[in-house]
Write a protein that holds these residues in place. Structure first.
Motif, short mmCIF file in Angstrom:
data_model
loop_
_atom_site.label_atom_id
_atom_site.label_comp_id
_atom_site.label_asym_id
_atom_site.label_seq_id
_atom_site.Cartn_x
_atom_site.Cartn_y
_atom_site.Cartn_z
N ALA A 1 0.83 -1.21 0.00
CA ALA A 1 0.00 0.00 0.00
C ALA A 1 0.86 1.26 0.00
N ALA A 2 2.08 1.16 0.53
CA ALA A 2 2.95 2.33 0.62
C ALA A 2 3.85 2.51 -0.60
N LEU A 3 3.76 1.61 -1.59
CA LEU A 3 4.64 1.69 -2.77
C LEU A 3 4.27 2.89 -3.63
N PRO A 4 5.25 3.51 -4.30
CA PRO A 4 4.96 4.66 -5.18
C PRO A 4 4.48 4.20 -6.55
N ALA B 1 0.58 -4.73 -6.31
CA ALA B 1 -0.71 -4.92 -5.64
C ALA B 1 -1.56 -5.97 -6.34
N SER B 2 -1.41 -6.10 -7.68
CA SER B 2 -2.24 -7.06 -8.42
C SER B 2 -2.00 -8.49 -7.96
N TYR B 3 -0.80 -8.79 -7.46
CA TYR B 3 -0.52 -10.15 -6.99
C TYR B 3 -1.33 -10.49 -5.73
N VAL C 1 2.63 -16.79 -4.87
CA VAL C 1 2.18 -15.74 -3.95
C VAL C 1 2.07 -16.29 -2.54
N GLY C 2 1.63 -17.54 -2.40
CA GLY C 2 1.51 -18.14 -1.07
C GLY C 2 2.84 -18.32 -0.38
#
Length: 668
Positions: A33-36, A65-67, A81-82
């Motif tokens: 969430a904090a990524l630019p 975020a899509s992952y 992802v897991g």
């Protein structure tokens, strides 16, 4: 970016793979969430710190975020992802920078879900060494401005064929400078008309320089100009009634014409100046494997091709397809593989100005490579005329190479399966079966070395091979040598397993799975030897608390004949003869022979170092590889260096008086 497919690194995740605990997942989501919303590169790591995937993005926030926002279910992406426990990102200025950084990291980190092209071999070159009478030579390594280099060539054979041609047509020397400087009469190459004899003054500097100039122009593709120059020179000699010299030039023209006739594509008037340096790339995907065939055209001459087989194609293709939303159209697997190859291959090898491709690639990729090299790079995937012929040849080569690979891998897989069944091994994943094999080598007790070779993923894994110098034993005591090497190899393994078991209160097998690969116990340990060596291995494993059923000895059969070997077990089972035509025995013999080869080469190198005293020079501060080579070359070996005075040593380039005194003291 793109991900790959070789057996060695096919740690294909499964549903039981370790997943990041809930607190880690919450922390990851907070980081995402904090990524630019800037271009950059991201890396995913599992709980053990292994790199899972490296990717690039126009917008880090959106891509990463899509992952985590989508439900990937039981797909390959979902499995990966897991397993994500940590992520790292790097912000860059442009997408081109992101692409270059991504592929640098892929080559460095070897992620499990990226398409990987592994090629540790450097390309060979033809070197024209600067000298009053320049020498042509085969060269592999970093190029510099001191000499002139032509290439790269796809293989050593292509360089050697070219050198042979230049010897026939232009009679350029190939001897080392030290040999050249000390000759008093012409060598055999002069007698068979492969050298003009500059070492003994049988050709003038002007005439030799003319031959060198013609050779350079020929290598650069100006064949018509070279032949025209030679024809004019031949007529001039004939007009001056110098018929012998005219005949020599005529022979040069004939030699060049034969080569041009052999490669009909060089005779084609369709070959333009721009086509003198071209790389032709064809990709073929079949049976979960892929092949990229690279054909090289240099100086208008087709030099040959080389096939590359990427790792992790299926896993990587699934991930890259999910990223395709950043592109205007979906990517085929062929495009993904080709883009991965171009990005990774040309990071260390400057591409020519023209690439002829079997499928289109992203313009951003070509722009990034052009930005890196400072030159414009163009690509064509629907060529015509001469380029079409080159591409068809490359595509056929890719098809043949891939068919051969699939056939060999199928055979190896069956051998692995046969061995597992013959030995009743309990293996959950056949593709992950790991075998380590040990052998001892020495000459009458001198320079004893042990080798450990690794078979995994249905193939030998040279990157995991190890050699052990054996010290502190009686020369020729193979049993003591085997005890030492097994103890050194598995003592740390046993310690790490014990720590993992206590920390996680888990069974031995579970503890083994969470350890780094270097500290995991293999599925099978082969030792080259019979009951004596097996008894020694059993003693070591019993002392370390490891499973004795893993140890199998390869005992020579009657008369030590190949195909009559028997397997000896450390856990008390009766020895087994598999049969000379058994696929399992073929695999055992293959692994045992590789261990034997690896041990012998190491032992010979160590013995040569001991006998020549080369290591004495290596231990002297200030004497690096180049100075050591110059010293040995100047004085004919270590004995000559030892016999030289301080003044003689000072005569070698780069050796100061202080260093000469240090060398003299070290050798006396």
């Amino acid at each position: 970016m793109t991900p790959p497919d070789t057996p060695a690194n096919t740690d294909t995740p499964d549903a039981s793979a370790a997943r990041a605990p809930a607190p880690d997942r919450e922390r990851l989501l907070a980081e995402v969430a904090a990524l630019p919303s800037l271009p950059g590169v991201y890396r995913y790591f599992d709980a053990q710190g292994n790199v899972l995937y490296v990717g690039k993005a126009r917008s880090l926030k959106k891509r990463v975020a899509s992952y985590f926002q989508k439900d990937h279910g039981g797909t390959r992406i979902g499995h990966m992802v897991g397993r994500i426990a940590r992520l790292e990102t790097t912000v860059v200025r442009t997408e081109a920078e992101a692409l270059l950084l991504e592929n640098n990291l892929i080559k460095t980190l070897n992620p499990k879900f990226n398409i990987l092209f592994r090629d540790d071999k450097s390309y060979p070159y033809l070197k024209l060494q600067r000298h009053p009478f320049p020498r042509i030579a085969y060269y592999r390594g970093a190029v510099d401005r001191k000499h002139t280099y032509f290439g790269p060539y796809p293989g050593a054979w292509a360089v050697k064929e070219t050198i042979l041609l230049l010897q026939k047509a232009f009679k350029l020397r190939t001897c080392e400078d030290t040999v050249y400087a000390n000759r008093s009469r012409p060598c055999l190459l002069y007698q068979i008309r492969r050298c003009s004899g500059p070492c003994v003054g049988l050709i003038t500097p002007e005439d030799y320089g003319r031959d060198v100039s013609n050779a350079e122009r020929f290598l650069l593709g100006a064949t018509d100009e070279v032949i025209g120059t030679l024809q004019a020179q031949m007529m001039a000699y004939a007009d001056a009634l110098e018929f012998e010299r005219a005949a020599e030039v005529r022979n040069q023209i004939s030699a060049l014409s034969r080569v041009l006739h052999q490669q009909s594509m060089e005779e084609s008037s369709l070959t333009s100046v721009r086509d003198r340096d071209v790389d032709v790339l064809a990709v073929k995907v079949q049976g979960g494997r892929a092949c990229v065939n690279l054909a090289m055209v240099r100086g208008g001459r087709h030099l040959g091709d080389r096939a590359y087989f990427p790792a992790h194609v299926e896993d990587a293709a699934a991930l890259t397809a999910d990223e395709a939303e950043e592109r205007s159209s979906a990517l085929t697997v062929e495009q993904q593989v080709l883009e991965a190859f171009i990005a990774q291959h040309y990071l260390g090898v400057a591409p020519p100005g023209l690439l002829v491709l079997s499928c289109p690639v992203a313009p951003e990729l070509l722009a990034a490579l052009g930005e890196q090299t400072g030159s414009r790079i163009t690509a064509q995937h629907q060529p015509r005329e001469q380029r079409k012929l080159w591409l068809e040849m490359a595509e056929k080569g890719a098809q043949i190479a891939l068919a051969r690979l699939l056939s060999e891998e199928g055979s190896q897989r069956e051998r692995t399966r046969a061995l597992v069944e013959a030995l009743d091994l309990v293996v959950e994943d056949l593709d992950a079966l790991r075998i380590e094999c040990f052998d001892i080598s020495h000459t009458a007790g001198e320079a004893t070395q042990a080798s450990c070779v690794v078979y995994e993923g249905h193939a030998m894994r040279p990157a995991d091979y190890r050699r052990f110098n054996i010290d502190g034993i009686t020369g020729g005591d193979d049993y003591a040598a085997m005890r030492q090497v097994l103890t050194r190899r598995y003592a740390k393994v046993a310690e790490a397993r014990g720590i993992a078991q206590k920390a996680g209160e888990m069974a031995a097998d579970a503890a083994n799975s969470v350890l780094p690969k270097a500290l995991r116990l293999p599925d099978l340990v082969l030792v080259d030897g019979g009951r004596g060596q097996v008894a020694m291995a059993r003693e070591v494993f019993a002392g370390l608390g490891l499973d004795l059923s893993l140890i199998v000895g390869v005992e020579k059969g009657e008369g030590r004949k190949v195909g009559l070997e028997e397997l000896v077990f450390a856990d008390g089972r009766e020895k087994v003869y598999l049969g000379h035509d058994s696929a399992a025995l073929m695999l055992v013999a293959q692994i045992r022979d590789e261990a034997h080869r690896f041990a012998i080469t190491g032992m010979r190198a160590k013995r040569a170092s001991v006998r020549t005293g080369g290591s004495k020079l290596e231990d002297i501060a200030g004497v690096g590889p180049k100075k050591r080579a110059k010293l040995l070359q100047r004085f004919g070996g270590i004995r000559g260096v030892a016999a030289a005075s301080v003044e003689d040593l000072c005569s070698v380039e780069g050796v100061s008086h202080d260093l000469a005194e240090a060398i003299y003291r070290a050798l006396h």
